[in-house]
Motif scaffolding. Structure first.
Motif, PDB file in Angstrom:
ATOM      1  N   THR A   1      -2.982 -12.405   6.582  1.00 46.73           N
ATOM      2  CA  THR A   1      -3.888 -11.592   7.376  1.00 46.73           C
ATOM      3  C   THR A   1      -5.215 -12.292   7.484  1.00 46.73           C
ATOM      4  O   THR A   1      -5.656 -12.952   6.554  1.00 46.73           O
TER       5      THR A   1
ATOM      6  N   PHE B   1     -13.573 -10.255   4.641  1.00 46.78           N
ATOM      7  CA  PHE B   1     -14.308  -9.555   3.583  1.00 46.78           C
ATOM      8  C   PHE B   1     -13.516  -9.668   2.285  1.00 46.78           C
ATOM      9  O   PHE B   1     -12.300  -9.861   2.313  1.00 46.78           O
TER      10      PHE B   1
ATOM     11  N   LYS C   1       5.649  -2.136  12.214  1.00 41.67           N
ATOM     12  CA  LYS C   1       4.565  -1.506  11.472  1.00 41.67           C
ATOM     13  C   LYS C   1       3.841  -0.485  12.334  1.00 41.67           C
ATOM     14  O   LYS C   1       3.438   0.575  11.858  1.00 41.67           O
TER      15      LYS C   1
ATOM     16  N   ALA D   1      -8.092   6.752  -0.437  1.00 40.76           N
ATOM     17  CA  ALA D   1      -8.169   5.863   0.723  1.00 40.76           C
ATOM     18  C   ALA D   1      -7.597   6.548   1.955  1.00 40.76           C
ATOM     19  O   ALA D   1      -8.158   6.462   3.036  1.00 40.76           O
TER      20      ALA D   1
ATOM     21  N   GLY E   1       1.687  -8.079   3.595  1.00 37.41           N
ATOM     22  CA  GLY E   1       0.434  -7.986   4.334  1.00 37.41           C
ATOM     23  C   GLY E   1      -0.650  -8.951   3.908  1.00 37.41           C
ATOM     24  O   GLY E   1      -1.813  -8.745   4.212  1.00 37.41           O
TER      25      GLY E   1
ATOM     26  N   PHE F   1      -0.347  -1.889   2.718  1.00 41.10           N
ATOM     27  CA  PHE F   1      -0.424  -3.340   2.541  1.00 41.10           C
ATOM     28  C   PHE F   1      -1.773  -3.686   1.925  1.00 41.10           C
ATOM     29  O   PHE F   1      -2.682  -4.166   2.593  1.00 41.10           O
TER      30      PHE F   1
ATOM     31  N   VAL G   1     -12.111  -5.373   9.874  1.00 39.12           N
ATOM     32  CA  VAL G   1     -10.934  -5.563  10.730  1.00 39.12           C
ATOM     33  C   VAL G   1      -9.994  -6.531  10.030  1.00 39.12           C
ATOM     34  O   VAL G   1     -10.397  -7.619   9.639  1.00 39.12           O
ATOM     35  N   THR G   2      -8.743  -6.125   9.853  1.00 41.07           N
ATOM     36  CA  THR G   2      -7.745  -7.044   9.301  1.00 41.07           C
ATOM     37  C   THR G   2      -6.749  -7.385  10.408  1.00 41.07           C
ATOM     38  O   THR G   2      -6.258  -6.503  11.097  1.00 41.07           O
ATOM     39  N   VAL G   3      -6.483  -8.679  10.573  1.00 38.05           N
ATOM     40  CA  VAL G   3      -5.566  -9.119  11.616  1.00 38.05           C
ATOM     41  C   VAL G   3      -4.378  -9.823  10.963  1.00 38.05           C
ATOM     42  O   VAL G   3      -4.490 -10.955  10.511  1.00 38.05           O
ATOM     43  N   GLY G   4      -3.266  -9.138  10.881  1.00 39.44           N
ATOM     44  CA  GLY G   4      -2.066  -9.706  10.258  1.00 39.44           C
ATOM     45  C   GLY G   4      -1.221 -10.452  11.265  1.00 39.44           C
ATOM     46  O   GLY G   4      -1.387 -10.302  12.474  1.00 39.44           O
ATOM     47  N   THR G   5      -0.299 -11.269  10.761  1.00 35.51           N
ATOM     48  CA  THR G   5       0.559 -12.056  11.643  1.00 35.51           C
ATOM     49  C   THR G   5       2.010 -11.854  11.243  1.00 35.51           C
ATOM     50  O   THR G   5       2.567 -12.624  10.480  1.00 35.51           O
TER      51      THR G   5
ATOM     52  N   SER H   1      -6.757   6.073  -6.353  1.00 38.08           N
ATOM     53  CA  SER H   1      -7.615   5.487  -5.325  1.00 38.08           C
ATOM     54  C   SER H   1      -6.868   5.425  -4.000  1.00 38.08           C
ATOM     55  O   SER H   1      -7.459   5.469  -2.941  1.00 38.08           O
TER      56      SER H   1
ATOM     57  N   ASP I   1      -7.255  -0.525  -2.833  1.00 34.74           N
ATOM     58  CA  ASP I   1      -6.696  -0.142  -1.533  1.00 34.74           C
ATOM     59  C   ASP I   1      -7.213  -1.030  -0.415  1.00 34.74           C
ATOM     60  O   ASP I   1      -7.102  -0.708   0.749  1.00 34.74           O
TER      61      ASP I   1
ATOM     62  N   GLY J   1      -7.661  -4.344   2.097  1.00 37.88           N
ATOM     63  CA  GLY J   1      -6.867  -5.399   2.717  1.00 37.88           C
ATOM     64  C   GLY J   1      -7.212  -6.718   2.036  1.00 37.88           C
ATOM     65  O   GLY J   1      -8.267  -6.844   1.430  1.00 37.88           O
TER      66      GLY J   1
ATOM     67  N   VAL K   1      -8.752 -11.837   7.193  1.00 38.15           N
ATOM     68  CA  VAL K   1      -9.740 -10.893   6.661  1.00 38.15           C
ATOM     69  C   VAL K   1     -11.029 -11.643   6.384  1.00 38.15           C
ATOM     70  O   VAL K   1     -11.023 -12.722   5.805  1.00 38.15           O
TER      71      VAL K   1
END
Lengths: 336, 304
Positions: free
Chosen positions: B239, B243, A101, A39, B236, B155, A88-92, A35, B249, B251, B241
């Motif tokens: 984050t 969803f 990254k 992706a 990761g 991640f 949308v993923t927003v990491g810190t 998978s 795979d 997030g 998210v």
């Protein structure tokens, strides 16, 4: 013949379950690697094939400064509400972690509370990533004291330097200024992973990362808030939003950089009067990603709504010139 | 002969042996008992105070909306749904992968491996050591070899689950070995004497008898994965998210890290959400641990 009891039936079931688990885990391991390949294809493939006007799909990965996160997280929330096909993923990971990254090609957008460093640009270039810089908001780094502290209204940059420079032995307010009372000085501030730390040390102490080390460092600005709120002689610094969210618990002071005492506010930060601690906040786009319709749409969405977003997150909105420049940069992407 | 309980009758002898008087011994006995009770009390009081404090803080936000809403920067809308699903994905995958491998390893080491071989001893030594390695080290390993490097899974929730698997595997192996070792060797000897193969003896005699111990130990170690935050911080999970994971795979975020995020936010109202999320995490953990205890009780009752 022996009739099986319920207990034996249960045991049998459990053994089958165990066997099934073994099977499932092997299948799972195989599926994992498969998978993942899919992706990689998908994130490149679907995004490019989307035609203008069609429903946007794909995923946008953002990471970086914890100072900028509230802004982009707000934008991400509203953008996803309008575009259900985009995630949308927003990491810190902090400004530095975000750039790492970013230059590794792992994210589409890096958030930063300071400009990208030469070293980081080189790391990006070695992977053929030419970062595109956009200013997303302004911030006024605020120096705060305890509300009971009634002797300080304003500090000069020189006094701040005397307090914070490496090897400083200032441990009492009367060492800062003889007219101040005899009150032990307690210092709070961000740890070295923070872009706020980088900025403050550079502007006040003259060299990035140079600071006295006998203060209470934290990656969580709320710790600074409670530290300063709990000690009459405390002093700390963080972004403007933490000051505005904690009115009454901590008190902001004005900074004198030679032109009189200026307190941090939307006006003084936008006009550039709040020196030297007014600062812009950035995002960096990966050019490859910026061409993807959903990433471009997200960036445009941010700048169309920056006024509302910055105010809701308690930052200082962009000036007209900054906004015009950002729009210009974004327009360049479109035409490509 | 003399009257009274045995301890009284032995008193003179004991006194002459230890050189202490009866009253002094009684006093020490009482003191020791008090010290142990006080220790338990301190532990329980601390836990109780923490629970009450968190419950009072989080109560205003402890409602169905908290569970059904996605994370948000707006306190009135902030929920924890994606983190609950992220946690369930991670812990579920970890259980599915680590239990079979762990139990199989334990069976090999206990029933098939020959202790006098150097490689068996090496494996045993490594498992013991790995169980004591700080979890953040596994996070760094996962970052270098799974998220990046050879596997390059990115991640994703798959990476997170895989690192948690490696993290709990040693404890699963050790717990399963203990459970298998507790089965009397006469079970195997008897089966072998009657002509069963080693495999049949293990599968039909040892495993069924060892299952309560294996189940309890494994569930407890998997529930450790649920509260784990340090390795996932590097992988990761810290984050925003909105969803739920849709595949390996995807997030993701997990409860402990969303709590961390809410608690460090500038907005005071989000700290309340953090407290409410802590209660949810505690309930999830308690549910898992209760399941472990009930499973053990169930099987033990059946055996006797």
């Amino acid at each position: 013949m022996k009739v099986p009891t319920t207990g034996e039936c249960l045991l049998k079931k459990i053994r089958y379950l165990l066997a099934a688990l073994v099977f499932a885990s092997t299948a799972g391991l195989v599926a994992c690697s498969k998978s993942d390949n899919n992706a990689n294809v998908a994130s490149g493939g679907t995004a490019n094939s989307a035609s203008p006007g069609a429903k946007l799909t794909g995923s946008i990965r953002v990471d970086g400064s914890s100072t900028v996160t509230p802004l982009i997280a707000l934008a991400a929330e509203d953008f996803q509400a309008k575009n259900s096909g985009v995630t949308v993923t927003v990491g810190t990971s902090g400004t530095g972690g975000g750039f790492e990254k970013f230059c590794n090609g792992e994210i589409d957008i890096a958030m930063a509370s300071r400009p990208i460093k030469e070293k980081e640009v080189d790391a990006c270039k070695s992977k053929n990533i030419e970062p595109l810089e956009l200013i997303v908001a302004n911030d006024g780094l605020s120096v705060v004291i305890n509300p009971q502290n009634d002797w300080v209204k304003c500090l000069t940059v020189k006094q701040l330097k005397a307090i914070w420079e490496p090897g400083s032995t200032v441990n009492n307010w009367n060492q800062v200024d003889p007219s101040f009372p005899d009150q032990p000085l307690k210092l709070f501030g961000p740890g070295s992973d923070s872009g706020t730390f980088d900025y403050f040390t550079k502007e006040i102490n003259g060299e990035e990362g140079a600071t006295r080390t006998d203060y209470n460092p934290t990656e969580d600005d709320n710790v600074t808030v409670s530290g300063v709120a709990g000690d009459k002689g405390a002093l700390g610094y963080f972004g403007l939003s933490y000051l505005l969210e904690n009115q009454g618990k901590v008190k902001g002071i004005a900074i004198d950089s030679g032109n009189g005492c200026i307190a941090p506010s939307t006006e003084t930060v936008q006009s550039g009067q709040y020196k030297p601690l007014g600062r812009p906040l950035f995002i960096y786009l990966k050019p490859e990603s910026a061409h993807r319709p959903e990433v471009k749409a997200f960036a445009e969405f941010y700048f169309d709504n920056q006024d509302a977003i910055t105010k809701e997150a308690r930052f200082v909105p962009l000036t007209k010139e900054q906004l015009a420049k950002a729009d210009e940069e974004l327009a360049k992407i479109k035409s490509q | 002969m003399t009257e009274g309980p045995l301890s009284d009758r032995l008193e003179p002898q004991v006194a002459s042996l230890t050189g202490t008087t009866s009253r002094r011994r009684r006093f020490l006995d009482g003191l020791f008992r008090f010290a142990t009770i006080a220790s338990v009390g301190v532990a329980l009081l601390t836990l109780g105070a923490l629970l009450v404090d968190i419950f009072l803080q989080g109560r205003p936000r402890l409602n169905p909306d908290l569970l059904s809403n996605m994370p948000s920067s707006r306190p009135e809308r902030a929920g924890i749904q994606s983190a609950i699903f992220g946690t369930l994905w991670c812990v579920g995958l970890t259980a599915v992968v680590s239990l079979p491998i762990g139990v199989a390893t334990a069976i090999y080491l206990e029933q098939f491996a020959r202790r006098d071989r150097w490689y068996v001893r090496l494996v045993e030594l490594n498992i013991q050591n790995l169980a004591g390695v700080p979890s953040v080290v596994f996070g760094i390993l996962g970052l270098a070899f799974i998220a990046r490097g050879p596997l390059s899974w990115g991640f994703t929730v798959g990476t997170g689950a895989m690192v948690l698997t490696i993290l709990v595997l040693p404890t699963v192996v050790i717990a399963s070995r203990e459970a298998i070792r507790a089965v009397p060797s006469s079970f195997v000897d008897g089966a072998l004497a009657l002509g069963a193969t080693r495999w049949q003896a293990v599968w039909r005699q040892v495993l069924p008898a060892a299952i309560p111990g294996i189940a309890t130990g494994s569930i407890l170690s998997v529930s450790r994965a649920m509260g784990e935050s340090a390795p996932l911080l590097l992988l990761g999970a810290l984050t925003f998210v909105t969803f739920n994971p849709t595949g390996l795979d995807s997030g993701y975020t997990v409860l402990p890290l969303l709590i961390f995020k809410y608690a460090s936010d500038a907005k005071q109202e989000l700290h309340v959400v953090a407290a409410a999320a802590i209660i949810v995490l505690l309930v999830l953990l308690l549910t898992l641990n209760t399941t472990a205890i009930m499973l053990r009780n169930h099987f033990e009752k059946r055996r006797h």
